[in-house]
Design an enzyme around this catalytic site. Structure first.
Site, PDB file in Angstrom:
ATOM      1  N   LYS A 129     -22.921 -47.682   0.896  1.00 45.75           N
ATOM      2  CA  LYS A 129     -21.923 -46.879   1.607  1.00 45.75           C
ATOM      3  C   LYS A 129     -22.148 -46.875   3.115  1.00 45.75           C
ATOM      4  O   LYS A 129     -21.788 -47.832   3.799  1.00 45.75           O
ATOM      5  CB  LYS A 129     -21.869 -45.481   1.015  1.00 45.75           C
ATOM      6  CG  LYS A 129     -21.475 -45.465  -0.464  1.00 45.75           C
ATOM      7  CD  LYS A 129     -21.248 -44.087  -1.010  1.00 45.75           C
ATOM      8  CE  LYS A 129     -20.951 -44.090  -2.510  1.00 45.75           C
ATOM      9  NZ  LYS A 129     -19.664 -44.684  -2.879  1.00 45.75           N
ATOM     10  N   ASP A 152     -32.144 -42.637  -5.413  1.00 46.02           N
ATOM     11  CA  ASP A 152     -30.852 -43.292  -5.226  1.00 46.02           C
ATOM     12  C   ASP A 152     -30.095 -42.569  -4.117  1.00 46.02           C
ATOM     13  O   ASP A 152     -29.440 -41.558  -4.331  1.00 46.02           O
ATOM     14  CB  ASP A 152     -30.056 -43.273  -6.529  1.00 46.02           C
ATOM     15  CG  ASP A 152     -28.732 -44.021  -6.406  1.00 46.02           C
ATOM     16  OD1 ASP A 152     -28.356 -44.389  -5.275  1.00 46.02           O
ATOM     17  OD2 ASP A 152     -28.072 -44.227  -7.435  1.00 46.02           O
ATOM     18  N   TYR A 163     -25.041 -40.999 -11.610  1.00 42.37           N
ATOM     19  CA  TYR A 163     -24.411 -42.304 -11.686  1.00 42.37           C
ATOM     20  C   TYR A 163     -25.122 -43.253 -10.732  1.00 42.37           C
ATOM     21  O   TYR A 163     -25.279 -42.950  -9.546  1.00 42.37           O
ATOM     22  CB  TYR A 163     -22.930 -42.199 -11.309  1.00 42.37           C
ATOM     23  CG  TYR A 163     -22.204 -43.524 -11.266  1.00 42.37           C
ATOM     24  CD1 TYR A 163     -21.954 -44.237 -12.433  1.00 42.37           C
ATOM     25  CD2 TYR A 163     -21.766 -44.044 -10.061  1.00 42.37           C
ATOM     26  CE1 TYR A 163     -21.277 -45.446 -12.396  1.00 42.37           C
ATOM     27  CE2 TYR A 163     -21.087 -45.249 -10.007  1.00 42.37           C
ATOM     28  CZ  TYR A 163     -20.842 -45.945 -11.179  1.00 42.37           C
ATOM     29  OH  TYR A 163     -20.172 -47.145 -11.130  1.00 42.37           O
TER      30      TYR A 163
END
Length: 438
Positions: free
Chosen positions: A277, A249, A154
């Site tokens: 994050k 990623d 994702y």
């Protein structure tokens, strides 16, 4: 300690239920992100009021040991004093400039110093924005259109990447979103994670068209799935051979599995890296960066357009600076490894004693307990898990004051604020729940 319930008692969440009922009238599904909707475990989401250290407190006054940490950012725990102080001082000066500020330089320098492959960086507002921008830069740099992503990985809700996605798309059974047109995905090729022959086949057929491969170096959005050394090595070799860029990623793994992310841990050499994050310490922020010759194609240095009014926001950068400086000056990684291994061993022991088929995967302070007898290597194997059993496990722990990810296909996160006593309380609660699942 932490838990406010034990045994089979059901926690009182009347206020949560009332607030969520109202939320459903105001927001689609009552939430602002589908991962919060409890689609993977059933029931109504728990509404939270405050957080401190390793703990969450809901609107009904129930206390939980938190294993989500805002889906990863809270590696230091909630409301770390250094981060709180930095945010307060930044808020006293300004909420937003829409112009350069010194914090942007400081955070950019920290990222460049800590992440091995990044020579230049651009700050954005989210992980999704980072991956979207990195894809555009890769296409602009190479002059090609094709992108390879892996089923179950994702990368945010970018149209061209929201195919065969993990995270909430997998949990809710909507891997290909309505509204994503065939035109936006026609240049996206789907690979199988950890499958080197399939990757070689994709490049044999489309190598001259592929601008980049984007991948999660440790998958967290179909549960924690670990890459093989052969897969990582092939990613780098094949992309170099065909003139494609490799985009790592690290929105989830950046500063989480090591101070330099998964690329430092595994010796990966990507061309571009996406971050989110932890880089913002819990504030909305993201970043992408990499080779200077590639990044110099971004406007205004180059012609690839990317912009954002709130990019480099002074409050978000202050939280990010405080978090990364704390991680650099007082690294928690040895401690995180110790207590994460403690949780892994305890859950494995109790599940085995209860004769519950299971597999546990872990990299540092990322972990998933799969209710499956098949070790996950890709989406096909991860999706064989018993999601109904996971739902019972989730609610059994929630009613014992333990807050786990509300989906089998999300990794849990352990913070430096967790104590060995928190871990042991979690293991004891899990043992009680396992007995009800046998």
């Amino acid at each position: 300690m932490s838990s406010t319930a034990s045994g089979n008692a059901r926690m009182n969440r009347e206020k949560s239920q009332q607030i969520f009922a109202k939320a459903k009238q105001l927001m689609p599904g009552g939430v602002n992100s589908p991962a919060r909707a409890f689609g993977g475990v059933g029931g109504d989401p728990i509404v939270f009021d405050r957080a401190e250290g390793a703990y969450l407190y809901d609107v009904d006054g129930n206390k939980y040991i938190d294993y989500i940490g805002s889906w990863g950012p809270m590696i230091l725990g909630h409301r770390h004093p250094r981060v709180v102080d930095a945010v307060k001082r930044a808020a006293d000066r300004a909420f937003s400039f829409g112009a350069p500020s010194v914090g942007e330089n400081i955070l950019a320098q920290l990222i460049i110093d800590l992440v091995p492959s990044i020579e230049m960086v651009r700050l954005v507002n989210s992980g999704t924005e980072a991956t979207m921008s990195a894809i555009r830069v890769a296409r602009g740099f190479t002059g090609r259109a094709g992108i390879v992503k892996f089923a179950g990985n994702y990368h945010g809700h970018v149209d061209s990447l929201l195919v065969a996605a993990g995270s909430a798309a997998a949990t809710l059974g909507v891997p290909n979103s309505p509204g994503v047109t065939p035109g936006t995905t026609q240049d996206t090729h789907i690979g199988r994670y950890n499958d080197v022959p399939h990757l070689e086949q994709l490049f044999a057929q489309h190598g001259s068209e592929i601008a980049a491969v984007i991948f999660e170096p440790v998958v967290g959005n179909m549960g924690c799935v670990i890459p093989s050394p052969e897969f990582l090595r092939s990613l780098r070799e094949i992309t170099r051979k065909h003139g494609a860029l490799l985009i790592c990623d690290e929105v989830m793994t950046g500063f989480r599995v090591s101070i330099g992310g998964a690329q430092q841990l595994y010796g990966i050499e990507p061309d571009l890296t996406t971050l989110g994050k932890i880089v913002g310490g819990g504030m909305p922020i993201g970043a992408y960066g990499g080779r200077a010759d590639v990044m110099k194609h971004v406007l205004p240095a180059g012609k690839v357009f990317q912009a954002g009014t709130l990019s480099g926001n002074p409050i978000a950068t202050a939280a990010g600076i405080a978090t990364l400086e704390q991680l650099r000056e007082t690294p928690p990684y040895e401690y995180l490894e110790k207590i994460s291994a403690q949780l892994e061993a305890g859950l494995a022991r109790e599940a085995t004693q209860a004769n519950i088929p299971h597999v546990i995967t872990r990299v540092g302070s990322m972990l998933t307990l799969f209710f499956s007898s098949v070790r996950p290597q890709d989406w096909e194997t991860a999706s064989q898990s018993n999601t109904a059993r996971y739902a019972s496990y989730f609610w059994g722990l929630a009613d014992r004051g333990i807050y786990m990810p509300c989906s089998q296909y999300e990794a849990l996160f352990i913070s430096a604020a967790h104590t060995p006593e928190d871990i042991e309380a979690t293991i004891r609660s899990a043992a009680e729940v396992f007995k009800t699942l046998a």
